[in-house]
Design a protein around this motif. Structure first.
Motif, short mmCIF file in Angstrom:
data_model
loop_
_atom_site.label_atom_id
_atom_site.label_comp_id
_atom_site.label_asym_id
_atom_site.label_seq_id
_atom_site.Cartn_x
_atom_site.Cartn_y
_atom_site.Cartn_z
N GLY A 78 0.79 -1.22 0.00
CA GLY A 78 0.00 0.00 0.00
C GLY A 78 0.83 1.27 0.00
N LEU A 79 2.14 1.14 -0.06
CA LEU A 79 2.98 2.34 0.04
C LEU A 79 3.15 3.07 -1.29
CD1 LEU A 79 6.06 1.79 2.38
CD2 LEU A 79 3.94 3.02 2.83
N MET A 89 10.60 6.28 0.54
CA MET A 89 11.44 5.38 1.35
C MET A 89 11.82 4.14 0.56
SD MET A 89 13.00 5.27 4.23
CE MET A 89 12.19 6.44 5.34
N GLN A 90 10.87 3.62 -0.23
CA GLN A 90 11.19 2.47 -1.08
C GLN A 90 12.27 2.85 -2.09
OE1 GLN A 90 6.98 1.96 -2.30
NE2 GLN A 90 7.21 -0.20 -1.70
N ALA A 112 10.68 2.08 8.93
CA ALA A 112 11.35 3.35 8.63
C ALA A 112 10.34 4.46 8.35
CB ALA A 112 12.28 3.17 7.42
N VAL A 113 9.27 4.13 7.65
CA VAL A 113 8.25 5.15 7.36
C VAL A 113 7.60 5.62 8.66
CG1 VAL A 113 6.00 5.53 6.27
CG2 VAL A 113 7.82 4.37 5.00
N ASP A 114 7.30 4.69 9.55
CA ASP A 114 6.71 5.05 10.85
C ASP A 114 7.69 5.92 11.65
OD1 ASP A 114 4.97 5.01 13.12
OD2 ASP A 114 6.06 3.32 13.94
N ALA A 150 18.26 9.11 3.64
CA ALA A 150 17.87 9.68 2.35
C ALA A 150 16.35 9.66 2.19
CB ALA A 150 18.53 8.90 1.21
N GLY A 151 15.74 8.57 2.65
CA GLY A 151 14.28 8.47 2.57
C GLY A 151 13.60 9.54 3.40
N ALA A 152 14.18 9.83 4.56
CA ALA A 152 13.61 10.87 5.42
C ALA A 152 13.67 12.23 4.72
CB ALA A 152 14.36 10.92 6.75
N GLU A 153 14.82 12.51 4.10
CA GLU A 153 14.94 13.80 3.39
C GLU A 153 13.92 13.87 2.26
OE1 GLU A 153 18.94 14.65 2.10
OE2 GLU A 153 19.72 14.15 4.09
N ALA A 154 13.78 12.75 1.55
CA ALA A 154 12.83 12.75 0.44
C ALA A 154 11.39 12.89 0.93
CB ALA A 154 12.99 11.45 -0.38
#
Lengths: 165, 263
Positions: A78-79, A89-90, A112-114, A150-154
């Motif tokens: 579902g992401l 994040m993916q 990581a998303v949470d 990097a995912g957090a920045e994005a």
């Protein structure tokens, strides 16, 4: 004695008859055929089975399906966006080689998303601490941490925030 | 898992009624109970899920402290601005339980009712002079834990809330098992006026206080005050993670760290 559970999974309302003892991960994989959520250790240690229930990351191998009755559940399926565009994040996990065999990856990404939703600018320490419930036997975690940074920045970029709303 | 029936009452009274079946088990966050059931180590006829009982939830300031509903999840305690402002050591303890996903499910009431010898919360209940309110009475925190996985709770009795006293200073220091994150030894030190409490979890069958440490810290609240003091290794836990002697050593080390952290 079978009972009926109804929940929203990845935005769709689903209703199935299950046994009370059916685990959430079994419900997702066997009843809904959403096999992206993995069963690794089955003893609440490894985190391969992490999904979001009402926005909180939980281990679906240690949650009953009936406990999620009425809840909104998000799995790794579902992401991504409807057109197949990966969640930031993916994309970061792919870009930064945050996986090797990939078995732990669905749980890593959901955790990581949470983590980033609750702490938009995590330090390396925050990330390592926040991923304590997820075990990876390939990478040594180093690239996973880079991917989450990097995912957090994005996720914090204006375009990603607009897409999430 | 063996089969069971499942109920999710919405009031404490209904939960108490459902729990009267002697083979029923109460379900908090399930982070201990469900793994136990998966290994078929228990065979309850019914699970009574307490997540729907509103009167068991929430954190509020009360005279002299905080009252925390039994069905308050560890993550809620850890992230509560009220807890962080009032008893930061308690928020810090909650943030160190298990991992993020366990904290998102596990509840305070579930932890103390289970009374795992290595659980973190029992040390806070004792050191913070807590009282435990159940569906039928109030139990002093000092009297609540009676042994390994044993409490003063009667069959079918349900913890409703826990009331903690705000200390002048407090900190919890834990030497944890890196895999399970349970306490090999955890020491909660709290200063309440002239009184100091030192409560130790993980080291023995149940949480215990250390009167010699408390007296030394009451006279001089510094880590150095504990120099030369130790607990006896007799009756301490010994397992593949740590011998009784090592646990005894860790009690002094973690008590000193807690005093230093309390400032």
């Amino acid at each position: 004695m079978p009972c009926t559970v109804t929940m929203t999974v990845n935005g769709k309302t689903v209703s199935r008859e299950v046994e009370e003892r059916t685990l959430l991960v079994t419900f997702l994989r066997d009843h809904l055929s959403l096999t992206g959520t993995h069963v690794g250790c089955d003893t609440s240690q490894c985190g391969a089975c992490v999904v979001h229930v009402d926005g909180r990351s939980v281990k679906s191998c240690t949650t009953l399906a009936v406990q999620a009755n009425g809840a909104s559940v998000t799995t790794i399926e579902g992401l991504a966006a409807a057109d197949g565009t990966l969640h930031p994040m993916q994309a970061a996990f792919r870009e930064h080689h945050g996986l090797q065999c990939g078995f732990c990856t669905p749980g890593m990404v959901m955790s990581a998303v949470d983590l980033v939703r609750n702490n938009p600018t995590p330090t390396e320490h925050d990330i390592r601490d926040g991923l304590e419930g997820n075990i990876c036997r390939c990478t040594g975690y180093h690239n996973i941490v880079k991917a989450v940074q990097a995912g957090a920045e994005a996720m914090n970029s204006p375009s990603a925030k607009a897409a999430a709303e | 898992m063996y089969a069971f029936t499942y109920q999710r009452p919405s009031t404490l009274a209904d939960a108490v009624a459902a729990a009267q079946d002697e083979d029923a088990k109460l379900l908090g966050g399930g982070q201990t109970l469900l793994p136990t059931l998966k290994q078929r180590l228990a065979q309850p006829s019914a699970l009574v899920d307490l997540s729907g009982v509103a009167e068991m939830k929430g954190i509020k300031a009360v005279d002299g402290g905080l009252e925390i509903g039994a069905f308050t999840r560890h993550a809620e305690v850890a992230h509560s601005d009220l807890v962080k402002a009032t008893i930061p050591a308690l928020a810090s303890l909650a943030e160190g339980i298990g991992d993020r996903q366990v904290r998102n499910m596990g509840t305070m009431g579930g932890s103390i009712a289970n009374a795992d010898p290595s659980a973190d919360y029992p040390s806070a209940v004792v050191a913070l002079k807590a009282t435990v309110t159940t569906d039928r009475r109030t139990i002093a925190g000092d009297d609540f834990f009676t042994g390994m996985f044993e409490t003063a709770l009667e069959p079918g009795e349900i913890v409703k809330s826990v009331r903690f006293s705000t200390p002048d200073k407090a900190a919890y220091a834990k030497f944890r098992n890196p895999a399970s994150r349970y306490a090999i030894v955890g020491v909660f030190v709290a200063k309440h006026g002239a009184e100091v409490r030192v409560a130790v979890t993980g080291a023995a069958g149940s949480v215990f206080r250390v009167p010699a440490f408390e007296a030394a810290l009451a006279a001089n609240f510094t880590a150095e005050a504990l120099n030369g003091l130790s607990v006896s290794a007799d009756d301490l836990n010994a397992d593949l993670h740590a011998s009784a002697d090592y646990r005894a050593h860790l009690v002094t080390v973690m008590a000193k760290r807690a005093v230093e952290a309390a400032g």
